[in-house]
Scaffold this motif. Sequence first.
Motif, PDB file in Angstrom:
ATOM      1  N   THR A  29      41.716  35.815  63.208  1.00 32.54           N
ATOM      2  CA  THR A  29      41.449  35.133  61.776  1.00 32.54           C
ATOM      3  C   THR A  29      42.471  33.953  61.669  1.00 32.54           C
ATOM      4  OG1 THR A  29      42.912  36.842  61.247  1.00 32.54           O
ATOM      5  CG2 THR A  29      40.774  37.493  61.052  1.00 32.54           C
ATOM      6  N   ASN A  33      45.712  37.052  62.971  1.00 31.19           N
ATOM      7  CA  ASN A  33      45.360  38.738  63.174  1.00 31.19           C
ATOM      8  C   ASN A  33      44.229  38.553  64.280  1.00 31.19           C
ATOM      9  OD1 ASN A  33      47.317  39.611  61.741  1.00 31.19           O
ATOM     10  ND2 ASN A  33      45.694  39.893  59.991  1.00 31.19           N
ATOM     11  N   GLU A  35      41.141  40.929  65.518  1.00 25.61           N
ATOM     12  CA  GLU A  35      40.311  42.142  65.104  1.00 25.61           C
ATOM     13  C   GLU A  35      38.711  41.959  65.486  1.00 25.61           C
ATOM     14  OE1 GLU A  35      39.380  40.948  60.606  1.00 25.61           O
ATOM     15  OE2 GLU A  35      41.602  41.355  61.057  1.00 25.61           O
ATOM     16  N   ASP A  37      34.962  41.647  64.913  1.00 28.48           N
ATOM     17  CA  ASP A  37      33.888  41.275  63.821  1.00 28.48           C
ATOM     18  C   ASP A  37      32.576  41.704  63.974  1.00 28.48           C
ATOM     19  OD1 ASP A  37      32.506  39.842  62.272  1.00 28.48           O
ATOM     20  OD2 ASP A  37      32.723  38.005  63.162  1.00 28.48           O
ATOM     21  N   ILE A  77      47.540  45.264  71.088  1.00 31.16           N
ATOM     22  CA  ILE A  77      46.117  44.612  70.642  1.00 31.16           C
ATOM     23  C   ILE A  77      44.899  45.087  71.425  1.00 31.16           C
ATOM     24  CG2 ILE A  77      44.849  42.748  69.942  1.00 31.16           C
ATOM     25  CD1 ILE A  77      47.429  41.166  69.441  1.00 31.16           C
ATOM     26  N   LYS A  80      44.141  48.724  70.620  1.00 30.18           N
ATOM     27  CA  LYS A  80      43.458  48.565  69.196  1.00 30.18           C
ATOM     28  C   LYS A  80      42.099  48.405  69.418  1.00 30.18           C
ATOM     29  CE  LYS A  80      44.001  46.016  65.452  1.00 30.18           C
ATOM     30  NZ  LYS A  80      44.420  44.795  64.567  1.00 30.18           N
ATOM     31  N   ILE A  81      42.000  47.276  69.890  1.00 26.43           N
ATOM     32  CA  ILE A  81      40.516  46.872  69.983  1.00 26.43           C
ATOM     33  C   ILE A  81      39.549  48.036  70.750  1.00 26.43           C
ATOM     34  CG2 ILE A  81      39.009  45.323  71.419  1.00 26.43           C
ATOM     35  CD1 ILE A  81      41.227  43.408  70.756  1.00 26.43           C
ATOM     36  N   GLU A  84      38.730  50.611  68.165  1.00 30.08           N
ATOM     37  CA  GLU A  84      37.977  50.389  67.261  1.00 30.08           C
ATOM     38  C   GLU A  84      36.695  50.392  67.826  1.00 30.08           C
ATOM     39  OE1 GLU A  84      38.723  46.722  64.931  1.00 30.08           O
ATOM     40  OE2 GLU A  84      40.756  47.219  64.871  1.00 30.08           O
TER      41      GLU A  84
END
Length: 88
Positions: A29, A33, A35, A37, A77, A80-81, A84
């Motif tokens: 982003t 950050n 993340e 999408d 990171i 975290k991915i 998710e």
Amino acid sequence: MKRKKIPMRMCIGCREMKPKNELIRIVKTPDNNVEIDPTGKKSGRGAYVCKNDKCIEASMKENQLSKALDINVTKEIVSKIKEELSNL
């Protein structure tokens, strides 16, 4: 009738061209950050990865995710991915 063109994107893990809707977009982003999408429409620099752990690991091993997003991607990171992705 004309056939609708299917957009193709390359997975940065396995380096295969696949239809866009079969891949997950990871985006950096504007406020730096990283993340996932799910819509594919967030603003920022994006990279596409297959929906399996092998491709994410391969992209991390070869540092492809960092190069594609133009940011240093840490193991936190990546974990975290993965978390998710399992929730999707």
